[in-house]
Design a protein around this motif. Structure first.
Motif, PDB file in Angstrom:
ATOM      1  N   VAL A  72      48.050  45.041  38.505  1.00 34.48           N
ATOM      2  CA  VAL A  72      47.572  43.918  39.330  1.00 34.48           C
ATOM      3  C   VAL A  72      46.710  42.972  38.499  1.00 34.48           C
ATOM      4  CG1 VAL A  72      47.730  45.120  41.525  1.00 34.48           C
ATOM      5  CG2 VAL A  72      45.621  45.242  40.236  1.00 34.48           C
TER       6      VAL A  72
ATOM      7  N   GLY B 238      38.641  45.995  35.506  1.00 36.50           N
ATOM      8  CA  GLY B 238      39.226  45.098  34.510  1.00 36.50           C
ATOM      9  C   GLY B 238      39.111  43.644  34.913  1.00 36.50           C
ATOM     10  N   LEU B 239      39.444  43.376  36.182  1.00 30.75           N
ATOM     11  CA  LEU B 239      39.368  41.987  36.656  1.00 30.75           C
ATOM     12  C   LEU B 239      37.926  41.513  36.722  1.00 30.75           C
ATOM     13  CD1 LEU B 239      42.101  41.987  39.390  1.00 30.75           C
ATOM     14  CD2 LEU B 239      41.984  40.496  37.428  1.00 30.75           C
TER      15      LEU B 239
ATOM     16  N   ALA C 137      45.947  49.573  38.379  1.00 33.64           N
ATOM     17  CA  ALA C 137      44.889  48.592  38.145  1.00 33.64           C
ATOM     18  C   ALA C 137      45.328  47.592  37.081  1.00 33.64           C
ATOM     19  CB  ALA C 137      43.613  49.298  37.716  1.00 33.64           C
TER      20      ALA C 137
ATOM     21  N   LEU D 218      46.179  40.128  46.312  1.00 35.85           N
ATOM     22  CA  LEU D 218      47.034  41.314  46.227  1.00 35.85           C
ATOM     23  C   LEU D 218      46.279  42.447  45.529  1.00 35.85           C
ATOM     24  CD1 LEU D 218      50.737  41.058  45.391  1.00 35.85           C
ATOM     25  CD2 LEU D 218      49.451  42.955  44.545  1.00 35.85           C
ATOM     26  N   ALA D 219      45.596  42.112  44.429  1.00 36.18           N
ATOM     27  CA  ALA D 219      44.827  43.134  43.712  1.00 36.18           C
ATOM     28  C   ALA D 219      43.754  43.707  44.620  1.00 36.18           C
ATOM     29  CB  ALA D 219      44.202  42.529  42.463  1.00 36.18           C
TER      30      ALA D 219
ATOM     31  N   LEU E 151      50.869  50.383  45.630  1.00 39.81           N
ATOM     32  CA  LEU E 151      50.432  51.278  46.708  1.00 39.81           C
ATOM     33  C   LEU E 151      51.075  52.647  46.556  1.00 39.81           C
ATOM     34  CD1 LEU E 151      50.300  49.125  49.926  1.00 39.81           C
ATOM     35  CD2 LEU E 151      48.513  49.700  48.318  1.00 39.81           C
TER      36      LEU E 151
ATOM     37  N   TYR F 253      41.291  57.738  40.641  1.00 42.85           N
ATOM     38  CA  TYR F 253      40.734  56.475  40.199  1.00 42.85           C
ATOM     39  C   TYR F 253      39.911  55.899  41.346  1.00 42.85           C
ATOM     40  CZ  TYR F 253      41.275  53.254  36.294  1.00 42.85           C
ATOM     41  OH  TYR F 253      41.077  52.545  35.163  1.00 42.85           O
TER      42      TYR F 253
ATOM     43  N   PHE G 269      43.567  43.811  47.956  1.00 39.89           N
ATOM     44  CA  PHE G 269      44.001  44.650  49.072  1.00 39.89           C
ATOM     45  C   PHE G 269      44.705  45.909  48.611  1.00 39.89           C
ATOM     46  CE2 PHE G 269      42.614  41.296  51.732  1.00 39.89           C
ATOM     47  CZ  PHE G 269      42.100  42.029  52.776  1.00 39.89           C
ATOM     48  N   ALA G 270      45.292  45.870  47.420  1.00 35.25           N
ATOM     49  CA  ALA G 270      45.788  47.124  46.857  1.00 35.25           C
ATOM     50  C   ALA G 270      44.610  48.075  46.668  1.00 35.25           C
ATOM     51  CB  ALA G 270      46.494  46.868  45.531  1.00 35.25           C
TER      52      ALA G 270
ATOM     53  N   ALA H  45      47.579  36.287  43.735  1.00 34.35           N
ATOM     54  CA  ALA H  45      47.584  37.471  42.870  1.00 34.35           C
ATOM     55  C   ALA H  45      46.284  38.255  43.002  1.00 34.35           C
ATOM     56  CB  ALA H  45      47.811  37.049  41.425  1.00 34.35           C
ATOM     57  N   LEU H  46      45.151  37.539  43.134  1.00 33.41           N
ATOM     58  CA  LEU H  46      43.864  38.232  43.264  1.00 33.41           C
ATOM     59  C   LEU H  46      43.761  38.943  44.612  1.00 33.41           C
ATOM     60  CD1 LEU H  46      41.387  35.677  41.683  1.00 33.41           C
ATOM     61  CD2 LEU H  46      41.826  37.973  40.892  1.00 33.41           C
TER      62      LEU H  46
ATOM     63  N   SER I 121      36.629  51.353  39.634  1.00 31.85           N
ATOM     64  CA  SER I 121      37.401  51.369  38.401  1.00 31.85           C
ATOM     65  C   SER I 121      38.636  50.506  38.541  1.00 31.85           C
ATOM     66  CB  SER I 121      37.836  52.785  38.054  1.00 31.85           C
ATOM     67  OG  SER I 121      36.759  53.657  38.122  1.00 31.85           O
ATOM     68  N   PHE I 122      39.223  50.544  39.720  1.00 31.40           N
ATOM     69  CA  PHE I 122      40.435  49.761  39.947  1.00 31.40           C
ATOM     70  C   PHE I 122      40.168  48.279  39.702  1.00 31.40           C
ATOM     71  CE2 PHE I 122      43.682  47.668  42.468  1.00 31.40           C
ATOM     72  CZ  PHE I 122      44.808  48.386  42.129  1.00 31.40           C
TER      73      PHE I 122
END
Lengths: 645, 308
Positions: B137, A562-563, B134, A432-433, B119, A554, A435-436, A429-430, A558-559
């Protein structure tokens, strides 16, 4: 034998003609490297597909039958990515590191030497050849990392790398010095049963683990890796991340194959290293702004996944369960190949984007998908695969490791399995976050800087190699069953016994079958949704803003914010500014930075302090001859007294 | 021989029809439940079918910022979730395709759908959609381990890695796996609400883009791609719902009775989601992680209970 020898020789010599040629040196190097890669692939396939004679009798290619060098299935698995990656990276280097650079000849020669030493390592069957390859590889890679040594950051990265790799080698020298006690000689072979549980066996394991984990970049010995990978030219980063760090895994795999009865804590410590590297590697990757540095942290994450597979297999070997061993070892070895392919692809694509846009900063890229469609497709394929999403190759190997963990649930030591399962899900899951974020920020949306607006697609000699690697990723993803037998061979060597075939245990044919509805469905839906007329060329709606601008997008930071905030108790990010005050706030600067936990917070201050503390002893080295003569005399006197007493 | 084959064929046909045609009913049921609790009439139960029919006749608009990735989101979501629907058993009838480890494949197909949706949102270059992406994910990072720990607990108690045997092993809720099973279902219920962007994690009906997750990612879709987005969301409700419903079958019903029971439970599930939405408020964004961690804890405890 001839094939493997030819591979070795061609690779070593590939940069040599270029040193004496006015122009065309790059082409000759690429040609030689390409033929070396072709013969290496043939040699590997011959070993992996050859006829086995007995239960564990494995085919191999001997070179000069002295026991120093022969290619067995385990080495052949590692030889495949070496060949594919060096072959495509040398073609990519033609345009990427072209003749206009003053040091292009040196880089090409060192590139060939690095390939030669890596190929030597895959076939090394004796402490001598292994250490020769190990040291040669480290030095050749140092030359390549320093290719842009005008930049102080590069020099720093190079020296950190050199210090780290030699510390690792030191561990290995002491380990190999002890090896005869376990195996009866310096040639590689099985250890005497029971030795692994003895105190000396434990010490030997720890020494090997430290040496190999240093090279593999497992946490917390990873700190040399991110600066070195981001400082090196992209085609060098591709092979460093793709195959150089895998030699640490090769060493560990050899160790696994030697030991018939590993104690449980061996498997436990390898699994624990895998857990730490996997989860923290991807967590640190999330906080990076530099595209290549981000990819480098992902190498640490993938080394973690490979170590999870090896660790689960070791636990299975301790418990005597063949299915766990074969799935764990098979998954780990396949992930070695897969990671080399998609990480090589990602580095090449990142290099192509960075060269075109003139920056690696995610906050200054953006919108490259419209300007560099092929490069962005290549990066997307790599991102797709590295996130382990079906139907590409990353999924196949992660899947085998999942199956190994599931197999271990019903047995003793099930807690390791469930920890590995949870970690794999979290890592997935991380990743994926991450590379998104990387693909989204660099390739999608609007360009964030004037340089990114000017970016143009790279020449075919750079796009072609990316296509080859992406094709290899897709091939493994769609037809994993073809790899069943070669992986069986190599995993059998690690397990020491023949088990049920991997293709049946991991239902590899079903994976190909499952890709069918996915692709057919996607194709039909694309047809259907493009069936109606549509309108293009209007601005993004964005809830009715009339003039959306690139600055309103964004950002990558910023993306991930949160994580990052959720994990700040382990990552310790550094932020400055950004606080606004008043009803009509003035513009405020804001910056965030994620220093490396080990290098920037522990190793550098710690070693700096040690250097200052040890500076007190400098008076011993005064530089006067009489003082040194005095030392000699004192030593002799001391020895004399000791002998008499 | 021929008879069993025919029975199997009918089952597969029913499975495919259920997976393809039934999903748009569920959001309608949820909306109707909410409306009735609030004392309103609400839209017709079949509203989503009408919407889909209308959208498929409409013209799509593509922003000049977007590339082909923009279309990959809706298309990929429907393709991935539809493929996943082939792997999950509906009630006690095994799925059309099943093999050891299909649970992992199932979970990763949802990962694929999320990756492409995110994406596609980032492709528009819009700040709102970036925000939603954001959040999507970030929250998935907590939902994914809960899903897998639940798989681990079920795999341990049934000794299988295939959804068809893990979920539909009849009668095992009466054995000693009862308490872990309840915990797994509780954890998965949280995952269900999060993955489907329902209250208390996300509110699909709010008018404020700043507080949404899923809906804000698909703001720029229109026409047929928007129809795919809506259909994909309802498909997710059904496919993940089957995950929750499967273990509730305390004994194997034969034939059509199985299907009647499955459809009945599906309706109950939708009504249940509607009731949850009626009686709880959406959590503050910084409270959502705590809610999701509860899911991880529930499934982790389920596994620990199986160890003792």
């Amino acid at each position: 034998m001839i094939l493997f020898g030819a591979t070795l020789l061609l690779a070593f010599l590939s940069g040599l003609p270029g040193l004496f040629m006015k122009r065309g040196g790059g082409r000759s190097a690429a040609l030689l490297m390409g033929s070396s890669a072709a013969s290496g692939l043939l040699a590997a396939l011959q070993v992996l597909l050859g006829r086995a004679t007995g239960a564990v009798a494995l085919p191999n290619q001997r070179v000069l039958d002295w026991g120093f060098l022969h290619l067995d299935p385990l080495g052949a698995i590692f030889l495949i990515p070496v060949c594919i990656l060096f072959g495509s990276a040398s073609v990519y280097g033609l345009a990427y590191w072209d003749d206009h650079r003053e040091n292009s000849r040196t880089v090409r020669a060192a590139f060939g030497v690095l390939a030669g030493f890596l190929i030597l390592l895959t076939g090394a069957q004796h402490a001598f050849t292994f250490l020769l390859g190990w040291e040669g590889m480290a030095l050749a890679a140092f030359v390549l990392v320093m290719a842009e040594d005008r930049d102080p950051a590069t020099r720093r990265a190079g020296y950190v790398y050199l210090a780290a790799t030699h510390t690792g080698t030191l561990f290995l020298f002491s380990a190999f010095a002890l090896l005869p006690k376990a195996a009866g000689g310096l040639a590689f072979g099985p250890w005497t049963p029971g030795f692994a549980s003895s105190p000396l066996g434990s010490a030997l394991f720890l020494l090997f683990l430290a040496g190999f984990a240093f090279k593999a970049g497992a946490l917390p010995l990873h700190f040399w890796l991110p600066p070195a990978h981001s400082a090196a030219p992209s085609h060098v980063s591709a092979v460093m991340s793709g195959v150089l760090i895998k030699m640490g895994i090769l060493g560990l795999a050899r160790l696994v194959a030697w030991v018939p009865d590993p104690p449980i804590w061996w498997g436990g410590s390898v699994t624990a290293l895998g857990l730490a590297s996997g989860v923290l590697g991807v967590a640190f990757a999330l906080g990076q702004h530099d595209l290549k540095r981000l990819l480098a942290y992902h190498s640490i994450e993938n080394i973690g996944i490979i170590l999870l597979g090896l660790g689960l297999g070791l636990i299975g070997k301790h418990a005597g369960s063949l299915p766990i061993q074969l799935l764990g070892f098979g998954g780990a070895l396949l992930h070695v190949v897969n990671h080399a392919l998609f990480k090589g692809l990602l580095f090449l694509a990142a290099g192509s984007a960075a060269k075109a846009a003139g920056t690696r900063d995610l906050e200054a890229l953006g919108g490259l998908a419209r300007r560099m469609p092929r490069t962005s497709l290549a990066f997307l394929a790599g991102a797709w695969a590295i996130c382990g999403l079906p139907p590409l190759n990353g999924f196949v190997s992660e899947w085998m490791i999942y199956l190994a963990a599931f197999q271990g649930l019903g047995r003793p030591h099930a807690l390791w399995s469930v920890a590995a399962l949870g970690a794999l899900a979290l890592i997935g899951a991380l990743a994926l976050a991450c590379f998104a974020k990387a693909f989204g920020a660099a390739f999608l949306g609007e360009a964030r800087s004037p340089a990114a607006v000017e970016a143009r697609e790279s020449p075919p000699s750079m796009v072609g190699p990316m296509g080859v690697l992406a094709g290899a990723c897709a091939f493994i993803g769609f037809f994993p069953v073809l790899l069943g037998r070669p992986l069986d061979r190599a995993a059998t060597q690690l397990a020491g016994a023949q088990g049920p075939p991997l293709a049946a245990m991991a239902s590899l044919t079903m994976l190909s079958l499952m890709a069918l509805p996915l692709l057919a469905g996607a194709w039909m839906l694309v047809r259907w949704s493009r069936g109606r007329s549509f309108r293009e060329g209007v601005p993004t709606w964005d809830c009715g803003y009339t003039a959306p601008a690139a600055r309103m997008q964004y950002t990558a930071s910023s993306f991930a914010e949160g994580l990052m905030r959720g994990m700040r108790w382990v990552l310790w990010p550094v932020t400055a500014g950004g606080r606004v005050a008043g009803f009509v706030p003035r513009p405020r600067p804001f910056s965030s930075h994620l220093p490396d936990l080990v290098l920037d917070r522990a190793a550098e201050p710690g070693l700096g302090g040690a250097a200052r503390g040890l500076g007190a002893l400098r008076f011993l080295q005064a530089g006067h001859l009489p003082i040194y003569l005095l030392y000699v005399l004192l030593t002799l006197l001391g020895l004399f007294v000791w002998m008499v007493a | 021989m021929l008879e069993t084959f025919l029975v199997r064929a009918v089952h597969v046909a029913l499975h495919l029809t259920t997976a393809l045609l039934l999903p748009p009913l569920l959001p309608g049921l949820i909306a109707k439940t909410k409306a009735m609790v609030a004392g309103r009439t609400g839209p017709p139960v079949l509203q989503l079918y009408y919407d889909l029919a209308r959208l498929s006749r409409k013209r799509a608009v593509f922003s000049r910022t977007t590339t082909w990735v923009f279309l990959a989101g809706p298309v990929g979501t429907v393709a991935a979730v539809a493929t996943a629907s082939l792997l999950v058993p509906f009630g006690s009838s095994p799925a059309p395709l099943h093999f050891q480890g299909d649970a992992v494949f199932f979970a990763y197909l949802f990962g694929l759908a999320r990756f492409l949706t995110v994406l596609s949102a980032l492709d528009t270059g819009s700040a709102f959609e970036g925000m939603g992406a954001a959040r999507e994910v970030s929250f998935a990072v907590l939902a994914e381990p809960a899903l897998f720990l639940g798989f681990a607990a079920l795999a341990k108690s049934t000794g299988s890695l295939s959804l068809s045997t893990m979920l539909a092993s009849p009668g095992f809720s009466f054995s000693r796996a009862m308490a872990p099973l309840i915990l797994v279902l509780a954890g998965w219920a949280i995952v269900y609400l999060a993955e489907n962007s329902r209250i208390p994690v996300d509110d699909p009906n709010t008018h404020l883009e700043l507080t949404m997750i899923h809906e804000v990612m698909v703001l720029d879709h229109s026409g047929r791609p928007l129809a795919l987005v809506l259909y994909g969301a309802s498909l997710k409700l059904l496919v993940l719902g089957a995950l929750l419903i499967g273990p509730l079958f305390t004994r194997a019903f034969g034939g059509l009775l199985n299907w009647a029971a499955f459809w009945g439970l599906l309706v109950l599930l939708a009504v249940g989601v509607g009731l949850v939405e009626s009686f709880t408020a959406r959590l503050r964004m910084n409270r959502v992680p705590q809610f999701l961690v509860a899911g991880i804890l529930a499934t982790a405890f389920a596994f620990l209970l199986l160890l003792v």
